[in-house]
Write a protein that holds these residues in place. Structure first.
Motif, mmCIF file in Angstrom:
data_model
loop_
_atom_site.group_PDB
_atom_site.id
_atom_site.type_symbol
_atom_site.label_atom_id
_atom_site.label_comp_id
_atom_site.label_asym_id
_atom_site.label_seq_id
_atom_site.Cartn_x
_atom_site.Cartn_y
_atom_site.Cartn_z
ATOM 1 N N SER A 433 18.617 21.946 -18.223
ATOM 2 C CA SER A 433 17.286 22.348 -17.764
ATOM 3 C C SER A 433 17.292 22.749 -16.284
ATOM 4 N N TRP A 434 18.400 22.478 -15.590
ATOM 5 C CA TRP A 434 18.481 22.847 -14.168
ATOM 6 C C TRP A 434 19.123 24.212 -13.947
ATOM 7 N N VAL A 435 19.678 24.808 -14.997
ATOM 8 C CA VAL A 435 20.363 26.093 -14.822
ATOM 9 C C VAL A 435 19.353 27.147 -14.379
ATOM 10 N N GLY A 436 19.744 27.945 -13.382
ATOM 11 C CA GLY A 436 18.852 28.976 -12.865
ATOM 12 C C GLY A 436 18.045 28.506 -11.658
ATOM 13 N N ARG A 437 18.082 27.198 -11.381
ATOM 14 C CA ARG A 437 17.312 26.701 -10.237
ATOM 15 C C ARG A 437 18.216 26.500 -9.026
ATOM 16 N N GLY A 505 18.278 14.354 -7.017
ATOM 17 C CA GLY A 505 18.105 13.594 -8.258
ATOM 18 C C GLY A 505 19.389 12.952 -8.740
ATOM 19 N N ASP A 506 20.428 12.943 -7.886
ATOM 20 C CA ASP A 506 21.708 12.309 -8.201
ATOM 21 C C ASP A 506 22.486 13.042 -9.297
ATOM 22 N N LEU A 507 22.210 14.335 -9.490
ATOM 23 C CA LEU A 507 22.993 15.102 -10.463
ATOM 24 C C LEU A 507 24.272 15.579 -9.772
ATOM 25 N N ILE A 508 25.391 15.268 -10.367
ATOM 26 C CA ILE A 508 26.671 15.683 -9.799
ATOM 27 C C ILE A 508 26.753 17.206 -9.901
ATOM 28 N N THR A 509 27.116 17.862 -8.798
ATOM 29 C CA THR A 509 27.146 19.322 -8.776
ATOM 30 C C THR A 509 28.466 19.779 -8.159
ATOM 31 N N VAL A 510 29.129 20.728 -8.824
ATOM 32 C CA VAL A 510 30.357 21.286 -8.259
ATOM 33 C C VAL A 510 30.142 22.766 -7.960
ATOM 34 N N PHE A 511 30.766 23.234 -6.880
ATOM 35 C CA PHE A 511 30.734 24.663 -6.572
ATOM 36 C C PHE A 511 31.951 24.996 -5.723
ATOM 37 N N ASP A 512 32.250 26.286 -5.633
ATOM 38 C CA ASP A 512 33.453 26.721 -4.916
ATOM 39 C C ASP A 512 33.120 27.154 -3.500
ATOM 40 N N ARG A 528 22.702 24.367 -0.019
ATOM 41 C CA ARG A 528 21.844 24.900 -1.076
ATOM 42 C C ARG A 528 22.714 25.635 -2.095
ATOM 43 N N VAL A 529 22.540 25.278 -3.353
ATOM 44 C CA VAL A 529 23.400 25.809 -4.414
ATOM 45 C C VAL A 529 22.522 26.332 -5.551
ATOM 46 N N ARG A 530 22.898 27.496 -6.103
ATOM 47 C CA ARG A 530 22.202 27.986 -7.294
ATOM 48 C C ARG A 530 22.967 27.513 -8.519
ATOM 49 N N VAL A 531 22.255 26.866 -9.448
ATOM 50 C CA VAL A 531 22.920 26.302 -10.628
ATOM 51 C C VAL A 531 23.141 27.410 -11.638
ATOM 52 N N GLU A 532 24.408 27.607 -12.037
ATOM 53 C CA GLU A 532 24.753 28.678 -12.972
ATOM 54 C C GLU A 532 25.067 28.151 -14.365
ATOM 55 N N ARG A 540 27.201 23.133 -12.480
ATOM 56 C CA ARG A 540 28.119 24.020 -11.762
ATOM 57 C C ARG A 540 27.298 25.116 -11.120
ATOM 58 N N GLY A 541 27.606 25.451 -9.862
ATOM 59 C CA GLY A 541 26.776 26.448 -9.207
ATOM 60 C C GLY A 541 27.542 27.268 -8.190
#
Ligand code: SAH
Ligand code: SF4
Ligand code: F3S
Length: 551
Positions: A433-437, A505-512, A528-532, A540-541
């Motif tokens: 539900s977070w993809v695109g945000r 919200g404590d969601l683990i997020t990875v990005f390059d 700031r990361v865009r979730v893909e 992942r973003g």
């Protein structure tokens, strides 16, 4: 001075205790090492919450015994909840253990170490009182004269934390701050009230001062700690030192949560504490708290959170079971309906909030119907994750005395696996539900694998957010730790590096990030990361470059 190895088991309380012990001992001149073989003092900060946690510590204690028998000059100390729970029995059954220090006595640890070192240098018959090497809350009446004289003040450990920004950087600039010690809830399965003692609240001014010092040292995120943080309550004017400073005070218990005391102007509630920290420490980017109790979590706290953006949208609120019958046997003090009503209120006030929980499977007498009720709660609540535990009978608790551990391990294991699979489904939906945000991520570490396609160093002209401008020209992009590629390639073929962190919200997020240098510099910053894309446990973003600075 001897070198110390300190290993920590158990919860965040223990992690914080270990950090404070280390800071205290370093200020006395002790060196710490990450390598047990290089240390002559081995300290284990232990956990008793489940048998498995104790077994891990026992295996370490066993290995220490082998080293001692092989003739090494070692001092072995057991700290924390197991020391408190086992008491002096531990010394009888594990003679290689030189000292015991309960979680409420950690300020006395240096004295215990001195006493234990002295005892070890003497022959058996000349050894002083073994109680010189033991500091446990349950043993205060038997405390030796030497220890009584050293009676310190546990509060001073929290306040005097020798905070080291270098170490904070290694730990992603995130720090724990205790607001409440102990627990008064006596859930029937739980050792914590027995090992950590009664609920004691720290005065708000001390807590705020600690947050301010941490923020000044560069900490980006403070997590307030208590077993039931929302039961924080400090009544002013009743526990004051001669100098006028307020002292920690024993909590008033559930009585205080009936409305008549709620609006007392002489009291700081949890909601007021949160608001004060947020407002009085504006330089702190993130404020969060653990663990919330589903009861007595008022709208006052939710309103404070909703109006204060730097308070994280994260609630860890264990439900433990979906069956009212089991909740009652657990003495949790709420029904499933009350839990669900609470979750609805959270999402009403904070639509972006992420909720996590804990569940125990196989509590005595748990039937298939009880278990179905737990699955129903999981389907109803958008849990981002749940820690699922098999019931483990703990000596000293009501449950072990009153209820037979009658759910077989096979059934516990099957229920555990079933819930893990169900939680994976729910976690997948929550993360999707977070993809695109866009999300703000506090970067914690560089992850090992470096996947995705290569980018050229020209793309490395990236400016990391929040004023940390490290836009690198192609030539400088190669100046990081991995500047020279191992195959002697030109730096503009540098492999992107993946970093990992957490959202509000404590969601683990990875990005390059395009280079090792940028990745290293990003650790401990908020980006700031865009979730893909997403999975059951992570997002992942891609990095969102901040808008160019206007001239
Ligand atoms: N104070 C927190 C939890 C502290 S213990 C709270 O009340 O929510 C962390 C978790 O360990 C608990 O939430 C519970 O799910 C689990 N736990 C505690 N005692 C246990 C036991 N005897 N067997 C299995 N799990 C247990
Ligand atoms: Fe244990 Fe219950 Fe206290 Fe949590 S609230 S620490 S589970 S007794
Ligand atoms: Fe374990 Fe003690 Fe924490 S029992 S969970 S270390 S409070």
């Amino acid at each position: 001075m001897r070198t110390v190895y300190l290993e920590t088991f158990g919860c965040q309380m223990n992690e914080l205790d270990s950090e404070l012990v280390r800071g205290h001992m370093e200020s006395l001149g002790y060196d710490f090492t990450e390598d047990p073989a290089a240390a002559s003092i081995l300290l284990y900060n232990t956990c008793s919450v489940r048998e498995q946690a104790e077994n891990k510590a026992f295996s370490r204690i066993g290995l220490a015994g082998v080293r001692k028998r092989e003739g090494e000059d070692l001092l072995v100390g057991v700290l924390g909840c197991m020391a408190e729970r086992d008491g002096v029995d531990m010394l009888r059954r594990h003679p290689q253990v030189d000292l015991l220090c309960g979680p409420g006595e950690l300020d006395k640890l240096p004295v215990l170490i001195d006493n234990a070192a002295r005892a070890a240098s003497l022959d058996g018959s000349a050894r002083p009182d073994p109680m010189d090497r033991v500091a446990l809350a349950g043993n205060t009446s038997r405390r030796s004269a030497a220890l009584s004289a050293a009676e310190g003040d546990l509060e001073s450990l929290d306040l005097a934390r020798a905070f080291d920004p270098e170490r904070a950087a290694g730990r992603s600039r995130s720090a724990y701050v205790r607001i409440t010690r102990g627990c008064n809830k006596f859930c029937t399965y739980c050792v914590v009230p027995h090992t950590r003692g009664a609920e004691v609240h720290r005065p708000p001014d001390g807590i705020i001062e600690e947050c301010r010092r941490l923020a000044a040292a560069g900490v980006q995120e403070v997590t307030l700690l208590g077993q039931t943080v929302n039961h924080y309550r400090y009544t002013h004017g009743v526990a004051v030192t001669i100098g006028g400073d307020e002292r920690p005070q024993v909590g008033p218990g559930l009585r205080a949560f009936r409305n008549e005391i709620l609006d007392d102007p002489g009291t700081t509630t949890f909601a007021q504490l949160l608001a004060r920290i947020h407002d009085e420490v504006p330089e702190l980017p993130r404020l969060r708290f653990l663990t919330s109790y589903p009861r007595d979590f008022g709208d006052d706290v939710l309103s404070v959170m909703a109006s204060r953006p730097r308070i994280c949208r994260y609630l860890h609120v264990p439900v433990q079971s979906g069956s009212n019958r089991i909740l009652k046997l657990m003495n949790r003090g709420y029904t499933v309906e009350e839990y669900l009503e609470f979750v609805d209120r959270v999402l009403e006030h904070l639509p972006d909030a992420c909720i996590a929980g804990d569940i125990i499977v196989g509590f005595p007498t748990e039937t298939d119907e009880d278990f179905d009720a737990t699955k129903a709660v999981l389907r109803r609540v958008p849990f981002k994750n749940n820690f699922i535990f098999k019931y483990s009978p703990r000596p000293g608790t009501v449950a072990i005395d009153r209820f037979e551990d009658d759910v077989t391990d096979e059934v516990k294991r099957a229920r555990n696996n079933e819930l893990l699979a169900l939680q994976a489904e729910i976690g997948t939906a929550v993360h999707a539900s977070w993809v695109g945000r866009e999300v703000d991520v506090l970067v914690e570490r560089i992850t090992k694998k470096s996947p995705t396609p290569r980018v050229s160093a020209v793309d490395a002209r990236v400016t990391l957010g929040r004023g940390l401008s490290i836009g690198l020209p192609a030539s400088a992009a190669g100046s990081g730790p991995d500047a020279d590629s191992p195959h002697g390639e030109h730096p503009d073929k540098e492999t992107p590096v993946q970093v990992s962190g957490r959202t509000s919200g404590d969601l683990i997020t990875v990005f390059d990030l395009p280079s090792q240098a940028l990745a290293s510099q990003s650790v401990g910053t908020i980006q700031r990361v865009r979730v893909e894309d997403s999975g059951p446990l992570l997002l992942r973003g891609t990095l969102v470059s901040p808008p160019p600075v206007q001239s």
